[in-house]
Design an enzyme around this catalytic site. Sequence first.
Site, PDB file in Angstrom:
ATOM      1  N   ASP A  40       0.862  -1.187   0.000  1.00 38.55           N
ATOM      2  CA  ASP A  40       0.000   0.000   0.000  1.00 38.55           C
ATOM      3  C   ASP A  40       0.896   1.234   0.000  1.00 38.55           C
ATOM      4  OD1 ASP A  40      -1.767   2.171   0.946  1.00 38.55           O
ATOM      5  OD2 ASP A  40      -3.203   0.564   1.307  1.00 38.55           O
ATOM      6  N   ILE A  41       0.639   2.181  -0.924  1.00 42.00           N
ATOM      7  CA  ILE A  41       1.532   3.361  -0.996  1.00 42.00           C
ATOM      8  C   ILE A  41       1.273   4.374   0.117  1.00 42.00           C
ATOM      9  CG2 ILE A  41       2.291   3.468  -3.414  1.00 42.00           C
ATOM     10  CD1 ILE A  41       0.005   5.454  -3.924  1.00 42.00           C
TER      11      ILE A  41
ATOM     12  N   GLN B 174     -14.710   2.866   1.265  1.00 43.11           N
ATOM     13  CA  GLN B 174     -13.851   2.285   0.228  1.00 43.11           C
ATOM     14  C   GLN B 174     -13.471   3.374  -0.772  1.00 43.11           C
ATOM     15  OE1 GLN B 174     -15.662  -1.002  -1.924  1.00 43.11           O
ATOM     16  NE2 GLN B 174     -13.818  -1.389  -3.141  1.00 43.11           N
TER      17      GLN B 174
ATOM     18  N   HIS C 127     -10.438  -5.441  -2.484  1.00 44.08           N
ATOM     19  CA  HIS C 127      -9.103  -5.662  -1.914  1.00 44.08           C
ATOM     20  C   HIS C 127      -9.203  -5.930  -0.423  1.00 44.08           C
ATOM     21  CE1 HIS C 127      -9.976  -1.344  -2.056  1.00 44.08           C
ATOM     22  NE2 HIS C 127      -9.345  -1.235  -0.898  1.00 44.08           N
TER      23      HIS C 127
ATOM     24  N   HIS D 218      -6.941  -5.437   2.983  1.00 40.36           N
ATOM     25  CA  HIS D 218      -5.761  -4.845   3.619  1.00 40.36           C
ATOM     26  C   HIS D 218      -5.177  -5.888   4.563  1.00 40.36           C
ATOM     27  CE1 HIS D 218      -6.811  -0.548   2.611  1.00 40.36           C
ATOM     28  NE2 HIS D 218      -8.001  -1.085   2.517  1.00 40.36           N
TER      29      HIS D 218
HETATM   30  P1  5GP Z   1      -9.792   1.445   0.468  1.00 44.09           P
HETATM   31  O1  5GP Z   1     -10.027   2.811   1.016  1.00 44.09           O
HETATM   32  O2  5GP Z   1     -10.413   1.335  -0.897  1.00 44.09           O
HETATM   33  O3  5GP Z   1     -10.162   0.337   1.389  1.00 44.09           O
HETATM   34  O4  5GP Z   1      -8.230   1.274   0.319  1.00 44.09           O
HETATM   35  C1  5GP Z   1      -7.524   1.645  -0.813  1.00 44.09           C
HETATM   36  C2  5GP Z   1      -6.069   1.581  -0.448  1.00 44.09           C
HETATM   37  O5  5GP Z   1      -5.328   1.701  -1.646  1.00 44.09           O
HETATM   38  C3  5GP Z   1      -5.614   2.686   0.487  1.00 44.09           C
HETATM   39  O6  5GP Z   1      -5.038   2.124   1.658  1.00 44.09           O
HETATM   40  C4  5GP Z   1      -4.605   3.473  -0.335  1.00 44.09           C
HETATM   41  O7  5GP Z   1      -3.517   3.907   0.440  1.00 44.09           O
HETATM   42  C5  5GP Z   1      -4.190   2.479  -1.392  1.00 44.09           C
HETATM   43  N1  5GP Z   1      -3.825   3.058  -2.665  1.00 44.09           N
HETATM   44  C6  5GP Z   1      -4.472   4.071  -3.325  1.00 44.09           C
HETATM   45  N2  5GP Z   1      -3.875   4.307  -4.507  1.00 44.09           N
HETATM   46  C7  5GP Z   1      -2.824   3.430  -4.602  1.00 44.09           C
HETATM   47  C8  5GP Z   1      -1.844   3.210  -5.607  1.00 44.09           C
HETATM   48  O8  5GP Z   1      -1.787   3.855  -6.659  1.00 44.09           O
HETATM   49  N3  5GP Z   1      -0.942   2.220  -5.361  1.00 44.09           N
HETATM   50  C9  5GP Z   1      -0.959   1.476  -4.212  1.00 44.09           C
HETATM   51  N4  5GP Z   1      -0.019   0.535  -4.075  1.00 44.09           N
HETATM   52  N5  5GP Z   1      -1.879   1.673  -3.230  1.00 44.09           N
HETATM   53  C10 5GP Z   1      -2.808   2.631  -3.429  1.00 44.09           C
END
Ligand code: 5GP
Length: 139
Positions: free
Chosen positions: A33-34, A96, A102, A104
């Site tokens: 995760d970045i 999300q 995905h 985590h």
């Molecule tokens: P969500 O909020 O959808 O559960 O989590 C999305 C995750 O993707 C976040 O933790 C965010 O930091 C990560 N993320 C967003 N854009 C990128 C990206 O371009 N590359 C990577 N490796 N992680 C990303």
Amino acid sequence: MSYDSNNIFAKILRGEIPCIKLYEDAHTLAFMDIMPQAEGHALVIPKEPAVTLFELSDAAAQACLATVRKIGNAQKKGLGAEGVVLMQLNGEGAGQTVPHFHIHVIPGSIADLRKPHATHMADPAHLKTVADKIVAALA
Ligand code: 5GP
């Protein structure tokens, strides 16, 4: 929810944008995760297009969990994590931010997850160092 094939994880799957890869097989991809909420924060995604768990096939869900086990075990072995937190958000209503399913996979304790979700960009060189330890422990 309809699937947008231009989301960032679909682009990562197509190799259109880079990621720090940890593991890949026929059905899943695991990468760093970045914007990690803890050291070693990884994401596991299916190759199947689906936004939430509720659209994902049983087979893809099973494949994701198998990969989560591999990554979690490698985080414990490679980073010395005493525990592994799993988090999985379904839909904007849950917070999300990327509309491709995905999971985590976050080493450590829920008590350590003090950084806000998806806000602080990590140093890519540091992420790679941490990723190398996880990848070494996968072997
Ligand atoms: P969500 O909020 O959808 O559960 O989590 C999305 C995750 O993707 C976040 O933790 C965010 O930091 C990560 N993320 C967003 N854009 C990128 C990206 O371009 N590359 C990577 N490796 N992680 C990303």
